[in-house]
Write an enzyme that holds these catalytic residues in place. Structure first.
Site, PDB file in Angstrom:
ATOM      1  N   ASP A 113       0.851  -1.185   0.000  1.00 34.69           N
ATOM      2  CA  ASP A 113       0.000   0.000   0.000  1.00 34.69           C
ATOM      3  C   ASP A 113       0.894   1.245   0.000  1.00 34.69           C
ATOM      4  O   ASP A 113       2.099   1.152   0.193  1.00 34.69           O
ATOM      5  CB  ASP A 113      -0.921  -0.028   1.229  1.00 34.69           C
ATOM      6  CG  ASP A 113      -0.139  -0.018   2.512  1.00 34.69           C
ATOM      7  OD1 ASP A 113       0.142   1.077   3.010  1.00 34.69           O
ATOM      8  OD2 ASP A 113       0.223  -1.108   3.008  1.00 34.69           O
ATOM      9  N   ASP A 287      -8.934  -7.338  -0.316  1.00 31.88           N
ATOM     10  CA  ASP A 287      -8.093  -7.513   0.867  1.00 31.88           C
ATOM     11  C   ASP A 287      -8.860  -7.003   2.068  1.00 31.88           C
ATOM     12  O   ASP A 287      -9.745  -6.162   1.935  1.00 31.88           O
ATOM     13  CB  ASP A 287      -6.793  -6.700   0.761  1.00 31.88           C
ATOM     14  CG  ASP A 287      -7.024  -5.262   1.161  1.00 31.88           C
ATOM     15  OD1 ASP A 287      -7.659  -4.540   0.385  1.00 31.88           O
ATOM     16  OD2 ASP A 287      -6.615  -4.871   2.274  1.00 31.88           O
ATOM     17  N   CYS A 325     -13.441 -28.627   5.987  1.00 34.26           N
ATOM     18  CA  CYS A 325     -12.256 -27.792   5.711  1.00 34.26           C
ATOM     19  C   CYS A 325     -10.999 -28.656   5.657  1.00 34.26           C
ATOM     20  O   CYS A 325     -10.815 -29.549   6.478  1.00 34.26           O
ATOM     21  CB  CYS A 325     -12.120 -26.712   6.772  1.00 34.26           C
ATOM     22  SG  CYS A 325     -10.681 -25.648   6.521  1.00 34.26           S
ATOM     23  N   CYS A 327      -7.859 -27.450   5.901  1.00 29.92           N
ATOM     24  CA  CYS A 327      -6.693 -26.711   6.408  1.00 29.92           C
ATOM     25  C   CYS A 327      -5.980 -27.500   7.513  1.00 29.92           C
ATOM     26  O   CYS A 327      -6.566 -28.395   8.126  1.00 29.92           O
ATOM     27  CB  CYS A 327      -7.110 -25.325   6.895  1.00 29.92           C
ATOM     28  SG  CYS A 327      -7.651 -25.263   8.613  1.00 29.92           S
ATOM     29  N   CYS A 330      -7.892 -27.695  10.914  1.00 29.04           N
ATOM     30  CA  CYS A 330      -9.047 -28.597  10.955  1.00 29.04           C
ATOM     31  C   CYS A 330      -8.621 -30.056  10.872  1.00 29.04           C
ATOM     32  O   CYS A 330      -9.310 -30.938  11.383  1.00 29.04           O
ATOM     33  CB  CYS A 330     -10.029 -28.246   9.845  1.00 29.04           C
ATOM     34  SG  CYS A 330     -10.890 -26.688  10.171  1.00 29.04           S
ATOM     35  N   HIS A 355      -6.798 -21.175   9.798  1.00 23.68           N
ATOM     36  CA  HIS A 355      -8.093 -21.643   9.305  1.00 23.68           C
ATOM     37  C   HIS A 355      -8.843 -20.533   8.573  1.00 23.68           C
ATOM     38  O   HIS A 355      -9.386 -20.755   7.487  1.00 23.68           O
ATOM     39  CB  HIS A 355      -8.965 -22.192  10.442  1.00 23.68           C
ATOM     40  CG  HIS A 355     -10.389 -22.350  10.020  1.00 23.68           C
ATOM     41  ND1 HIS A 355     -10.839 -23.458   9.315  1.00 23.68           N
ATOM     42  CD2 HIS A 355     -11.444 -21.501  10.106  1.00 23.68           C
ATOM     43  CE1 HIS A 355     -12.115 -23.281   9.014  1.00 23.68           C
ATOM     44  NE2 HIS A 355     -12.508 -22.110   9.479  1.00 23.68           N
TER      45      HIS A 355
HETATM   46 ZN   LIG Z   1      -9.955 -25.223   8.685  1.00 22.08          ZN
END
Ligand SMILES: [Zn+2]
Length: 423
Positions: A113, A287, A325, A327, A330, A355
Site C-alpha cells: 500500500d 483484501d 475444511c 486446512c 481442521c 483456518h
Molecule cells: Zn480449517
C-alpha cells in the site's frame, strides 16, 4: 497439438509481462448472467487466479501466519504493509536485504500500500497539503512528509509486484467540498506517482478511484483516471462504515466504467457475503484485515457464519472447526482443544488465523470454479442459503445488489406487495 498451443499462449502472455507493463490479464470466463469473471493475472512472481482474496503477510509472529504457511495454503499474492515497513526496519535496510520478497522469504507476488491509508487512523497527527501527508512518527515523534514521490520511492525499494498510488483519503462518511478536493488531489498525485516510478518494467502501479459516496464525483474520477495507462485500478474510499446501499452502488458504478482488460481491486473488503456479491459486480481482487483480526478474538469463519470458540458450548465439542475444511488446523485440532488453548496460549490465535485465511482462499476458489463452469448464479444462491438459512434474513443490500446483476435469490422478497413482518 493442444499442449503446444497452450505453451504458445503462455509465451505470449509472458512476453506481455516483460513489455510495457509487467502484468497481463487473461480473461478465462465471464458469467453470462452477472458481471462476474474469472481471470489469470500474470505478474512477475507468478500467475494469480482471480477473483482472489489477498491476506496480509507478516514476519512470522505467532499471532499471524508465516510466508511458508501462506504458500502451503495456496496463496499466490499477499500484502506487505508499507507504513510499518517504511518506518521499521526502514526502506534502506529492506533494499539491502534485496527487497521485501527476500526479507520476508516470500517467493510469490506482493502488493504494497502507499502508506497513506494508515493516516486515516492517525488523522489527529496528520495534515494533508498539496505536497503530501505531513505526520508525526509514532515511534520518535519526528515530523515526516509522505509525498507521492516518497511513497513510490519506498515501494520501489520494497520491490513489490503491485504498488498503490498515494491518494488523499477521506472517511467514506464525510460529505461536502472536502470529498471533491480529495478526489481531484488524488488524480494529481496519481500523475506524480506515475512519474516517480523508477521500475515501470518490474513494478505495477495501481490507481485508486476516489469520490466518496457521490456518484458524480466518482464518475468524474473514473473518467479522468482511466485516461492514464496504468496497469490496474483499485476502488478506494469504501468499506469505512457507510450504508451498504451506498457501498454496492459505488462499486457497481466503478466496475461499469473500468476497462475490461485491466484488474479491478476492491480495497478493504473481506466479509464472505461482500466477497461473493462484489465478485458478482465484477471485482477481481480483495483484501481485508477482518479474517485475521477476528481470529485473534477466537472467531472461526465457516460457511454458515462463524464459531465463537471461546464460548462454553465448545468445551466438549470434539469436531474440527469445519468438518469439510482441508486446512492444517481442521485436520489436527478439535473445537474443544482450541477452546482450551485460548485460555492459556497465543498459539490458539495462530491456529484460527490459519483456518480463517484458508476459508477465504477456498471461498474464492469456489467462486472462480463456478464462474469457469458456468454455474455462478447457482453457486451464489447455495452460498446465501447456507449463510442465511432462516427465511427472510438475507441482507436487503445483498438482495438488491445481486438483483442488479440478474441474480435473484430463492425466497428473497421482491418488496412489492410483501406482507412479511420483516418487510
Ligand atoms: Zn480449517
Amino acid at each position: 497439438m493442444a499442449a503446444s498451443m497452450e505453451s504458445k499462449a503462455e509465451m505470449g502472455a509472458v512476453r506481455a509481462v516483460s513489455a510495457a507493463a509487467p502484468l497481463a490479464l487473461r480473461i478465462l470466463a465471464e458469467c453470462p448472467v452477472s458481471k462476474a469473471r474469472a481471470c489469470d493475472l500474470i505478474l512477475p512472481h507468478g500467475t494469480v487466479n482471480t477473483p482472489v482474496f489477498m491476506p496480509v503477510g507478516t514476519q512470522g509472529t505467532m499471532k499471524g501466519i508465516t510466508a511458508d504457511q501462506l504458500q502451503d495454503l495456496g496463496c499466490k499474492i499477499c500484502l506487505g504493509n508499507t507504513y510499518h515497513l517504511g518506518m521499521r526496519p526502514g526502506p534502506e535496510l529492506i533494499e539491502k536485504a534485496n527487497g521485501l520478497h527476500k526479507f520476508m522469504n516470500w517467493k510469490r507476488n506482493l502488493l504494497t500500500d502507499s502508506g497513506g491509508f494508515q493516516m486515516v487512523s492517525l488523522v489527529q497527527l496528520s495534515e494533508v497539503t498539496e505536497e503530501g501527508v505531513q505526520f508525526q512518527s509514532p515511534y520518535d515523534g519526528k515530523e515526516i512528509l509522505l509525498s507521492p514521490e516518497k511513497s513510490i520511492a519506498i515501494q520501489n525499494s520494497l520491490g513489490s509486484d503491485i504498488m498503490m498510488q498515494l491518494d488523499d483519503v477521506v472517511s467514506s462518511t464525510i460529505t461536502g467540498p472536502r470529498v471533491e478536493e480529495a478526489m481531484k488531489r488524488s488524480i494529481r498525485w496519481l500523475d506524480r506517482c506515475i512519474a516517480a516510478n523508477k521500475n515501470p518494467d518490474r513494478q505495477n502501479l495501481f490507481a485508486i478511484i476516489q469520490g466518496g459516496l457521490n456518484a458524480k464525483l466518482r464518475k468524474a474520477c473514473l473518467d479522468e483516471m482511466t485516461k492514464r495507462d496504468v496497469p490496474g485500478f483499485a476502488i478506494g474510499g469504501l468499506s469505512g462504515g457507510e450504508e451498504k446501499d451506498d457501498f454496492w452502488k459505488m462499486v457497481t458504478l466503478s466496475t461499469d466504467n473500468l476497462p475490461r482488460n485491466k484488474p479491478r481491486y476492491l480495497m478493504g473488503v473481506g466479509y464472505a457475503v461482500e466477497l461473493v456479491v462484489c465478485s458478482a459486480l465484477g471485482c477481481d481482487m480483495f483484501d481485508c484485515v477482518f479474517p485475521t483480526r477476528t481470529a485473534r478474538f477466537g472467531s472461526a469463519l465457516v460457511p454458515w457464519g462463524s464459531l465463537q470458540l471461546k464460548k462454553k458450548q465448545f468445551a466438549k465439542d470434539f469436531q474440527p472447526i469445519d468438518p469439510d475444511c482441508q486446512c492444517p488446523t481442521c485436520k489436527r485440532h478439535s473445537r474443544a482443544y482450541l477452546h482450551a488453548l485460548f485460555k492459556t496460549d497465543t498459539a490458539a490465535m495462530h491456529h484460527v488465523t490459519v483456518h480463517n485465511i484458508s476459508y477465504q482462499l477456498t471461498l474464492m476458489r469456489s467462486v472462480r470454479e463456478s464462474i469457469i463452469e458456468g454455474r455462478f448464479p447457482e453457486f451464489v444462491r447455495t452460498f446465501m442459503k447456507r449463510m442465511f438459512p432462516v427465511e427472510g434474513t438475507y441482507p436487503s443490500w445483498a438482495v438488491d445488489a445481486l438483483a442488479s446483476v440478474n441474480i435473484t435469490l430463492d425466497g428473497a422478497c421482491s418488496g412489492q406487495g410483501c406482507d412479511s413482518a420483516l418487510c
